[in-house]
Design a protein around this motif. Structure first.
Motif, short mmCIF file in Angstrom:
data_model
loop_
_atom_site.label_atom_id
_atom_site.label_comp_id
_atom_site.label_asym_id
_atom_site.label_seq_id
_atom_site.Cartn_x
_atom_site.Cartn_y
_atom_site.Cartn_z
N TYR A 14 0.81 -1.22 0.00
CA TYR A 14 0.00 0.00 0.00
C TYR A 14 0.85 1.27 0.00
O TYR A 14 0.61 2.18 -0.78
N HIS A 15 1.80 1.33 0.88
CA HIS A 15 2.62 2.55 0.97
C HIS A 15 3.56 2.70 -0.22
O HIS A 15 3.82 3.81 -0.66
N ALA A 16 4.03 1.58 -0.75
CA ALA A 16 4.98 1.63 -1.87
C ALA A 16 4.31 1.96 -3.20
O ALA A 16 4.99 2.29 -4.17
N THR A 17 3.00 1.87 -3.24
CA THR A 17 2.27 2.15 -4.47
C THR A 17 1.65 3.54 -4.39
O THR A 17 0.74 3.78 -3.59
N GLY A 18 2.14 4.43 -5.22
CA GLY A 18 1.64 5.80 -5.22
C GLY A 18 0.43 5.99 -6.11
O GLY A 18 0.21 5.21 -7.05
N ILE A 19 -0.32 7.02 -5.81
CA ILE A 19 -1.51 7.37 -6.60
C ILE A 19 -1.13 7.63 -8.05
O ILE A 19 -1.83 7.20 -8.98
N LEU A 45 -9.52 1.14 0.99
CA LEU A 45 -10.68 0.51 1.62
C LEU A 45 -11.61 -0.12 0.57
O LEU A 45 -12.15 -1.21 0.79
N ALA A 46 -11.76 0.53 -0.56
CA ALA A 46 -12.59 -0.03 -1.64
C ALA A 46 -11.97 -1.31 -2.19
O ALA A 46 -12.67 -2.29 -2.46
N VAL A 47 -10.65 -1.32 -2.33
CA VAL A 47 -9.95 -2.51 -2.79
C VAL A 47 -10.11 -3.64 -1.77
O VAL A 47 -10.39 -4.79 -2.13
N LEU A 48 -9.94 -3.32 -0.50
CA LEU A 48 -10.09 -4.34 0.54
C LEU A 48 -11.51 -4.89 0.59
O LEU A 48 -11.71 -6.08 0.78
N GLN A 49 -12.49 -4.01 0.42
CA GLN A 49 -13.88 -4.47 0.42
C GLN A 49 -14.12 -5.42 -0.74
O GLN A 49 -14.74 -6.48 -0.57
N GLN A 50 -13.62 -5.07 -1.92
CA GLN A 50 -13.78 -5.94 -3.08
C GLN A 50 -13.10 -7.29 -2.83
O GLN A 50 -13.67 -8.35 -3.11
N ARG A 51 -11.90 -7.25 -2.28
CA ARG A 51 -11.16 -8.50 -2.02
C ARG A 51 -11.88 -9.34 -0.96
O ARG A 51 -11.96 -10.55 -1.09
N HIS A 52 -12.39 -8.69 0.07
CA HIS A 52 -13.14 -9.42 1.11
C HIS A 52 -14.32 -10.15 0.49
O HIS A 52 -14.54 -11.33 0.76
N GLU A 53 -15.08 -9.45 -0.33
CA GLU A 53 -16.26 -10.06 -0.95
C GLU A 53 -15.87 -11.25 -1.81
O GLU A 53 -16.55 -12.29 -1.79
N ALA A 97 -2.19 -5.07 5.06
CA ALA A 97 -2.87 -3.86 5.58
C ALA A 97 -2.67 -3.75 7.08
O ALA A 97 -2.41 -2.66 7.60
N GLY A 98 -2.79 -4.87 7.78
CA GLY A 98 -2.61 -4.87 9.22
C GLY A 98 -1.20 -4.47 9.62
O GLY A 98 -0.99 -3.85 10.67
N SER A 99 -0.23 -4.80 8.79
CA SER A 99 1.15 -4.47 9.12
C SER A 99 1.56 -3.07 8.66
O SER A 99 2.44 -2.47 9.25
N GLU A 100 0.91 -2.56 7.63
CA GLU A 100 1.30 -1.25 7.10
C GLU A 100 0.58 -0.08 7.76
O GLU A 100 1.01 1.06 7.63
N PHE A 101 -0.52 -0.35 8.46
CA PHE A 101 -1.29 0.72 9.08
C PHE A 101 -1.48 0.45 10.57
O PHE A 101 -1.56 -0.69 10.99
N THR A 102 -1.56 1.50 11.34
CA THR A 102 -1.69 1.37 12.80
C THR A 102 -3.08 0.87 13.20
O THR A 102 -4.04 0.99 12.43
N ASN A 103 -3.17 0.36 14.40
CA ASN A 103 -4.43 -0.19 14.92
C ASN A 103 -5.59 0.79 14.85
O ASN A 103 -6.74 0.39 14.69
N GLU A 104 -5.31 2.07 15.00
CA GLU A 104 -6.37 3.09 15.01
C GLU A 104 -6.87 3.43 13.61
O GLU A 104 -7.91 4.04 13.44
N ALA A 106 -8.49 3.12 9.92
CA ALA A 106 -9.65 2.40 9.38
C ALA A 106 -9.23 1.22 8.51
O ALA A 106 -9.93 0.20 8.47
N ILE A 107 -8.10 1.33 7.85
CA ILE A 107 -7.62 0.24 6.99
C ILE A 107 -7.23 -0.96 7.85
O ILE A 107 -7.60 -2.09 7.56
N HIS A 108 -6.50 -0.71 8.92
CA HIS A 108 -6.12 -1.78 9.84
C HIS A 108 -7.38 -2.41 10.46
O HIS A 108 -7.49 -3.64 10.55
N GLN A 109 -8.31 -1.58 10.85
CA GLN A 109 -9.55 -2.08 11.46
C GLN A 109 -10.36 -2.93 10.48
O GLN A 109 -10.95 -3.94 10.87
N TYR A 110 -10.37 -2.54 9.22
CA TYR A 110 -11.08 -3.33 8.22
C TYR A 110 -10.39 -4.68 8.05
O TYR A 110 -11.06 -5.72 7.94
N ALA A 111 -9.06 -4.69 8.04
CA ALA A 111 -8.31 -5.94 7.92
C ALA A 111 -8.63 -6.87 9.09
O ALA A 111 -8.83 -8.07 8.91
#
Length: 180
Positions: A14-19, A45-53, A97-104, A106-111
């Motif tokens: 996530y962090h290594a991939t720029g917009i 978050l949209a990517v994670l939602q799609q992957r979750h589904e 996602a869990g490793s790249e973002f902090t517990n607080e 939203a991305i970590h929480q979604y993971a």
């Protein structure tokens, strides 16, 4: 846009991939992207939602197909083995996602929510067990799944799915009462 981000986040993180790279490879303008997503975080978050589904739907169908087996939950390890040997395996979106973002975040929480939903799905397909055993074994199976994913990604152990299945079979095997 989501499909391109999906591919790039999977391969590079996530962090290594720029917009700018996502936009260049997708052919989408910055204005269009920001019309749909206010930030890179919303796109993630949209990517994670799609992957979750995708994962949840596929796993649920595999588990339902295996209902006639002694332990239908074991089928998930066959799916992991297949994934580990595919050219699309770069690790788990949710572990990353869990490793790249902090517990607080939203991305970590979604993971974390995704992992809990997979544990709950496993729980539903554990058979011949009481509620307490199902809770314990669902947690153990999820731990085996995540460990296999990390082992396959970090250590290159492509047979980690098979090894994890062997371990899961031992966990789920009824304890034989030995008489001496």
């Amino acid at each position: 846009l989501i499909d391109t981000a999906f591919k790039l986040f999977n391969e590079y993180g996530y962090h290594a991939t720029g917009i700018d790279r996502i936009l260049a490879e997708s052919g989408v303008s910055k204005a269009t992207m920001y019309k749909h997503f206010r930030s890179k975080e919303e796109l993630i978050l949209a990517v994670l939602q799609q992957r979750h589904e995708q994962i949840y739907t596929k796993m649920q169908a595999q588990l339902e197909t295996a209902l006639t087996d002694d332990q239908p939950a074991l089928v998930v390890f066959d799916a992991l083995d297949e994934w580990f040997h595919s050219h699309e395996f770069f690790g788990c979106y949710f572990i990353k996602a869990g490793s790249e973002f902090t517990n607080e975040n939203a991305i970590h929480q979604y993971a974390a929510w995704h992992k809990e939903s997979i544990r709950t799905l496993l729980f539903e397909f554990l058979t011949n067990l009481n509620e307490e055993e199902k809770q314990t074994h669902a947690e153990q199976l999820l731990l085996l799944m995540d460990g296999a994913i990390v082992s396959a990604q970090v250590r290159g152990k492509k047979n980690a799915g098979k090894t994890a299945k062997e371990m899961a079979m031992k966990i789920l095997k009824p304890i034989d009462h030995l008489t001496r």
